[in-house]
Design an enzyme around this catalytic site. Structure first.
Site, PDB file in Angstrom:
ATOM      1  N   GLY A 238      48.854  36.103  35.632  1.00  0.00           N
ATOM      2  CA  GLY A 238      50.009  36.264  36.509  1.00  0.00           C
ATOM      3  C   GLY A 238      50.764  37.561  36.417  1.00  0.00           C
ATOM      4  CD  GLU A 287      44.050  30.969  31.671  1.00  0.00           C
ATOM      5  OE1 GLU A 287      44.433  30.824  32.854  1.00  0.00           O
ATOM      6  OE2 GLU A 287      43.943  30.021  30.875  1.00  0.00           O
ATOM      7  N   PRO A 288      44.490  37.148  32.362  1.00  0.00           N
ATOM      8  CG  PRO A 288      44.313  39.272  31.393  1.00  0.00           C
ATOM      9  CD  PRO A 288      44.211  37.804  31.069  1.00  0.00           C
ATOM     10  N   GLY A 289      43.995  38.430  35.622  1.00  0.00           N
ATOM     11  CA  GLY A 289      42.994  38.818  36.611  1.00  0.00           C
ATOM     12  C   GLY A 289      43.440  40.104  37.271  1.00  0.00           C
ATOM     13  NE  ARG A 326      46.240  40.264  47.291  1.00  0.00           N
ATOM     14  CZ  ARG A 326      47.459  40.742  47.385  1.00  0.00           C
ATOM     15  NH1 ARG A 326      47.663  41.911  47.943  1.00  0.00           N
ATOM     16  NH2 ARG A 326      48.480  40.079  46.920  1.00  0.00           N
ATOM     17  CE1 TYR A 330      47.627  34.387  49.236  1.00  0.00           C
ATOM     18  CE2 TYR A 330      46.484  36.484  49.109  1.00  0.00           C
ATOM     19  CZ  TYR A 330      46.521  35.130  48.888  1.00  0.00           C
ATOM     20  OH  TYR A 330      45.444  34.522  48.305  1.00  0.00           O
ATOM     21  CB  CYS A 356      38.380  38.631  67.906  1.00  0.00           C
ATOM     22  SG  CYS A 356      37.057  39.757  68.338  1.00  0.00           S
ATOM     23  CD  GLU A 357      41.658  35.224  63.680  1.00  0.00           C
ATOM     24  OE1 GLU A 357      42.845  34.875  63.679  1.00  0.00           O
ATOM     25  OE2 GLU A 357      40.704  34.434  63.561  1.00  0.00           O
ATOM     26  CE1 TYR A 385      42.537  36.274  42.464  1.00  0.00           C
ATOM     27  CE2 TYR A 385      44.258  37.864  41.995  1.00  0.00           C
ATOM     28  CZ  TYR A 385      43.512  36.759  41.625  1.00  0.00           C
ATOM     29  OH  TYR A 385      43.764  36.129  40.430  1.00  0.00           O
TER      30      TYR A 385
END
Ligand code: LLP
Length: 429
Positions: A238, A287-289, A326, A330, A356-357, A385
């Site tokens: 996190g 648990e760092p990502g 992302r 978000y 197409c969005e 990510y």
């Protein structure tokens, strides 16, 4: 820390000229800096040195085999969330005995594979899962090492989709119920209680929520240590990264300086939690990502068209929301950096992809240096990510991935071909 800087007005990744690289491998292309990842690992590891600790890299952030291998060589274990991630870790030379396995929906097949491989701990999210793990372990004739993920009900002050530690989301077991769940687990014959796990969310930019979560769990952890001999306490991942100013000064020294608005460093993080965790005398897992890989990656793209309407200037690039979701998912901010510094007044523009969005954008109403067709850009801080959340939407092949190490670079995943897009498909008749 990052290693993407301008030299002679051209963006480099470490010592590699990214314009030349883009010419060689095409765009869209993910490019990762090996030395940024190594430096991030070593800095966090050093900050946590006062604690007996293990860093289990959260594979979900970026699961390319070359990156897993690099972190394994640094000494990392792995935090995995699927049988697929276990397979990747093993292919990269990693050991299941250095892996924790999280996730609310582990299937019987995944539990079986993890136990057969000798997983260090299954981090359990519900009582139903405990029962299932007990049954699978019994049928395999083994005892399954487990930790319960405890939800401390702490507000991580981050985007609602990536906040996980409040009573409003699906993760873990509430703190009020945790002692009962452990008591139940202790009675199941095919389980071994190995630890306690928590994770409050992602992209957290202040140390306080981590300290609050750790402090809330201490009494439970002490009691489990004293009565069940647990070995570890994992406080999850996190730690957030800077997205807004990755390159603003073009000067890596400024990035590390006190003037930088960054709100959390590994040292701040460690200062907040070490005093709380050290007296436990247990091994602490992290648990760092995102922290490991986020600023270590960029997505290179080429401008296709500049389209002016009465309302807007749209810079249409060859990367889309399928490559980096992302911003769409978000409203995540990624700095847009031209690969070649171009003179001229900034233009307020939207940088959009070909999908197409209307959600297919990377920047909206952002002042950027003038861009023209064939110019190349980097979407910064895309190492976490990014590729892992990419899809084939609009039948777009997944981009190539490149690892830069000093002056060397290597393709660590080929760009997909049209044949890859239809692999396994067949006509019905
Ligand atoms: N441990 C657990 C149990 C997790 O669920 C996660 C992330 C991590 C560790 C690693 O968190 P990190 O250190 O990377 O913040 N796709 C979103 C982020 C989702 C995070 C999910 N869980 C994004 O792009 O912002």
């Amino acid at each position: 820390m990052h290693s993407f800087t301008y030299r002679n007005d051209i963006l480099h990744g470490e010592d590699v000229n990214l314009e030349e690289l883009a010419d060689r491998v095409g765009t869209p292309a993910y490019v990762y800096s090996a030395n940024t990842i190594r430096a991030n690992y070593r800095r966090l590891d050093a900050a946590l040195a006062p604690l007996p600790h293990t860093i289990c890299y959260a594979v979900k952030a970026n699961s390319n085999l070359a990156i897993l291998d690099l972190l394994r060589r640094e000494g990392a274990g792995f935090d995995i969330v699927s049988g697929g991630e276990l397979f990747r870790v093993q292919r990269a030379g990693g050991e299941a005995s250095r892996c924790t396995f999280a996730g609310v929906g582990k299937t019987t097949a995944e539990i079986t594979a993890a136990l057969q491989a000798g997983i260090y701990s299954l981090n359990v999210e519900s009582e139903a899962e405990l029962e299932r793990i007990n049954a699978v372990a019994g049928s395999l004739g083994v005892r399954a090492p487990v930790a319960v993920r405890v939800n401390p009900d702490v507000d991580a002050k981050t985007h609602k989709y990536i906040s996980t530690g409040t009573s409003q989301n699906k993760f873990g077991v509430g703190l009020d119920r945790a002692a009962d769940v452990y008591a139940r687990a202790a009675k199941l014959p095919h389980l071994v209680l190995r630890g306690v796990q928590t994770h409050i969310g992602s992209q957290i930019l202040e140390p306080e929520p981590f300290a609050e979560a750790a402090a809330k769990l201490i009494p439970l952890v002490e009691s489990l240590r004293d009565h069940h001999g647990i070995e570890f306490f994992s406080i999850g991942g996190g730690v957030g990264i800077e997205y807004n100013a990755a390159l603003a000064s073009g000067d890596p020294a400024w990035w590390e300086s006190a003037d930088h608005p960054r709100r959390i460093t590994p040292e701040d993080y460690a200062a907040a939690i070490v005093p709380i965790l050290k007296p436990l005398g247990l091994r602490i897992f992290f648990e760092p990502g995102r922290f490991m890989v986020g600023n270590a990656g960029v997505l290179l793209s080429t401008v296709q068209y500049v389209k002016k309407t009465p309302a807007k200037t749209f810079t249409v690039v060859d990367a889309g929301m399928n490559d980096l979701i992302r911003p769409a998912l978000y409203e995540g901010f990624h700095e847009v950096a031209p690969l070649r510094v171009t003179p001229g007044e900034p233009v307020v523009m939207d940088v959009v992809g070909p999908v197409c969005e209307s959600g297919d954008f990377f920047a909206q109403d952002r002042p950027l240096p003038p861009l023209a067709a064939e110019d190349r850009i980097a979407l910064m801080s895309a190492g976490a990510y990014g590729f892992v959340m990419a899809s084939n939407y609009n039948s777009r092949p997944l981009p190539v991935e490149v690892l830069v190490d000093g002056a060397e670079w290597k393709i660590v995943r080929e760009r997909q071909t049209p044949e890859d897009l239809i692999r396994g498909e067949s006509l019905a008749g």
